[in-house]
Scaffold this active site. Structure first.
Site, PDB file in Angstrom:
ATOM      1  N   CYS A  98      31.066 -30.318  15.839  1.00 15.56           N
ATOM      2  CA  CYS A  98      30.818 -29.033  16.475  1.00 15.56           C
ATOM      3  C   CYS A  98      29.302 -29.072  17.036  1.00 15.56           C
ATOM      4  O   CYS A  98      28.895 -29.717  18.044  1.00 15.56           O
ATOM      5  CB  CYS A  98      31.212 -27.909  15.746  1.00 15.56           C
ATOM      6  SG  CYS A  98      31.041 -26.405  16.805  1.00 15.56           S
ATOM      7  N   HIS A 153      36.655 -28.637  14.619  1.00  6.20           N
ATOM      8  CA  HIS A 153      36.181 -28.941  13.170  1.00  6.20           C
ATOM      9  C   HIS A 153      37.710 -29.516  12.515  1.00  6.20           C
ATOM     10  O   HIS A 153      38.350 -28.851  11.965  1.00  6.20           O
ATOM     11  CB  HIS A 153      36.079 -27.579  12.478  1.00  6.20           C
ATOM     12  CG  HIS A 153      34.538 -26.956  12.889  1.00  6.20           C
ATOM     13  ND1 HIS A 153      33.620 -27.172  12.009  1.00  6.20           N
ATOM     14  CD2 HIS A 153      34.431 -26.155  13.928  1.00  6.20           C
ATOM     15  CE1 HIS A 153      32.576 -26.519  12.656  1.00  6.20           C
ATOM     16  NE2 HIS A 153      33.047 -25.946  13.722  1.00  6.20           N
ATOM     17  N   GLU A 158      38.133 -31.063  10.008  1.00  2.43           N
ATOM     18  CA  GLU A 158      38.156 -30.752   8.551  1.00  2.43           C
ATOM     19  C   GLU A 158      39.015 -29.469   8.131  1.00  2.43           C
ATOM     20  O   GLU A 158      39.557 -29.592   7.017  1.00  2.43           O
ATOM     21  CB  GLU A 158      36.872 -30.776   7.861  1.00  2.43           C
ATOM     22  CG  GLU A 158      35.856 -29.653   8.352  1.00  2.43           C
ATOM     23  CD  GLU A 158      35.328 -29.562   9.652  1.00  2.43           C
ATOM     24  OE1 GLU A 158      35.452 -30.719  10.375  1.00  2.43           O
ATOM     25  OE2 GLU A 158      34.082 -29.053  10.279  1.00  2.43           O
TER      26      GLU A 158
END
Ligand code: GLN
Length: 527
Positions: free
Chosen positions: A377, A503, A505
């Site tokens: 990001c 993102h 994750e």
């Protein structure tokens, strides 16, 4: 029929109620039950989106765009599910709804009160979720500590539901070890249970957070003083790897106890063998990889929790141990050479200007020295600014988040976001699909034409600069479905130089690592 498990915490906050709830939920899920996790938070924020991550820990982003407490990260990572924004009840959300209803005249003639109006709203929401999800078991974690003013409302709703539903109450407390007497002390637990009793609640299971497992004599004392069976006093010792917790709690028999107290079908066996294998991989890895996370929130470990966990998931799959170090990007100049000691670098997401120059320098250093680099990001945005300045020769390139008057606005706020003055939940949030460009490294990694990841940002790479960036070798490997926005970037002749506006994750599970993190770790681990 829905079975309810209410989880409260006593003595201190930060004991790991979220992890404990996620572990219990995992064990029950592995027995074949449909388990839904819910979290109630006492604070008045509607959601934690605007809270400082150093104070509150990371904000977790759900696929539906919800910004929620980081415990939802644990639930998703343990249970391999997508949670929903409604599963996070906050006092802010509940009060907002009740006040709006009052204004609309729903309670005409009545005095609107905490009990029953607000508690009814809580109960209604909990039951709606169970019904919508077709849950067999709902595990409701009440945030904070028993005795806090903020969560009284949720505890009162719990008290009512405990007599209306098939339910159990699990209380997590601290059992400190007193060096001077060489003993685990149960008094704080006794006090905490006393406090619960004053609210009309009684625990069925007590989980003791302690340094080591609870001694038999400690369990006996807690059982006697707190009125629960000894078999219902369960250890939750300090561990170095959170994914071990379900296995430890299984050894302690928690799933058997929950099943028997709720009168569930006890014959169901839990299937945790795959999980066990992955934990073993992390315990005895073939190699170790060191990753530097170069950001500004280096004051608290929880700020980048999902990134740390996504790396662990990748590591478990690859039988690779991961060590991370948070490296502050403020005044990075004197330490930049140290990045060479790392196997890979992540520039995480972020907001605002602090430490920004350092992030740009880290991007440059990793690009030039061919150190594997993953930009998340804001990290990707800084990779683009660096590339524009140093490769495309646009000296005045910047993001308008950092310099509104930048000569070359290579990263800028999207038009749709400009008019928004409210700060809560107004970003590009949640799951978005990206089209993957043929023949790119990205396509190789995901093996797909369309990749879905979660987003949380306001700024974008300015489409007016795509062509100059591409002419100078930056590959925009993934774009938004309409082709307008750069979602992934990469370059050639580099072991791993990938930035993403998303993102990834937030979509990584212990049993199903995220492909991008897995590849990043694999490449970082190469000799
Ligand atoms: N501050 C940047 C934006 O709003 C990046 C946000 C982030 O890294 N999550 O676009």
């Amino acid at each position: 029929m829905v079975n309810w498990i209410f989880v409260t915490g006593g003595v201190l906050s930060g004991l790991g109620k979220g992890l404990t709830s996620a572990s219990i939920a995992k064990l029950l899920q592995s027995r074949g039950y449909k388990v839904t996790p819910i979290k109630c938070d006492g604070y008045l924020n509607v959601d934690p989106g605007t809270m400082n991550p150093v104070e509150h820990g990371e904000v977790f982003v759900q696929s539906d765009g919800g910004e929620v407490d980081m415990d939802f990260g644990h639930y998703e990572r343990f249970l391999n599910i997508k949670t929903k924004f409604k599963w996070n009840l906050t006092s802010g959300k509940v009060f907002k709804e009740v006040i709006e209803k009052e204004r609309e005249g729903e309670f005409l003639g009545q005095t609107v009160q905490m009990i029953p109006h607000v508690t009814d709203e809580v109960k209604k929401r909990l039951r709606n979720i169970a019904e919508e999800e077709g849950s067999e078991i709902v595990i409701v974690e009440i945030g904070g500590t028993v005795g806090d003013m903020e969560n009284q409302l949720f505890l009162e709703a719990t008290r009512q539901m405990e007599s209306e539903e098939n339910s159990i109450h699990i209380h997590l407390t601290l059992v400190p070890y007193l060096e001077t007497v060489g003993e685990q002390k149960t008094k704080p637990t006794q006090h905490s249970v006393k406090e619960l009793r004053e609210l009309g609640l009684k625990p069925d299971i007590i989980i003791g957070r302690s340094k080591e497992k609870l001694d038999e004599s400690t369990k006996e004392k807690i059982s006697l003083f707190c009125d629960v069976g000894k078999e219902n006093v369960v250890s939750n010792p300090d561990i170095n790897n959170i994914y071990k917790l379900p296995l430890i709690m299984k050894e302690e028999g928690i799933d058997e106890q929950v099943s028997s107290l709720l009168d569930l079908d006890n014959s169901k066996e839990s299937g945790m063998s795959r999980w066990e294998k992955l934990v073993e991989n992390l315990e005895s890895p073939d190699k170790k990889v060191e990753i530097g996370i170069c950001g500004k929130y280096t004051g608290m470990n929880d700020s980048y929790a999902s990134i740390e966990e996504a790396l662990k998931h990748a590591g478990a799959g690859l039988k690779t141990g991961v060590e991370t170090e948070l490296i502050s990007t403020e005044n990075i100049d004197e330490r930049i050479e140290k990045l060479k000691e790392k196997d890979g670098i992540i520039i995480p997401g972020g907001f605002g200007t602090r430490g920004v120059d350092g992030k740009i320098k880290v991007a440059e250093f990793c690009r030039e020295n061919k150190i594997p680099l993953l930009g998340i990001c804001f990290g990707m945005q800084m990779m683009v600014v660096e590339y524009a300045r140093n490769v495309c020769g646009l000296q005045d390139a910047n993001s308008t988040e950092i310099d509104g008057d930048a000569g070359e606005k290579v990263v800028k706020i999207m038009d749709g976001q400009k008019s928004i003055s409210s700060k809560g939940g107004t970003m590009r949030l949640g799951s978005y699909k990206s089209s993957v460009k043929d023949g790119t490294y990205l396509q190789e990694i995901y093996g797909k034409e369309v990749v879905t990841e979660r987003h949380r940002h306001r700024f974008e790479v300015n489409p007016e600069y795509h062509s100059v960036l591409e002419e100078n070798g930056l590959i925009i490997s993934g774009t938004s479905k309409n082709g307008l926005l750069a979602e992934f970037i990469e370059i050639e002749d580099h072991p791993f130089y990938i930035g993403t506006q998303a993102h990834p994750e937030f979509k990584s599970y212990f049993e199903r690592p995220n492909p991008l993190y897995k590849e990043f770790l694999k490449v970082s681990g190469r000799d």
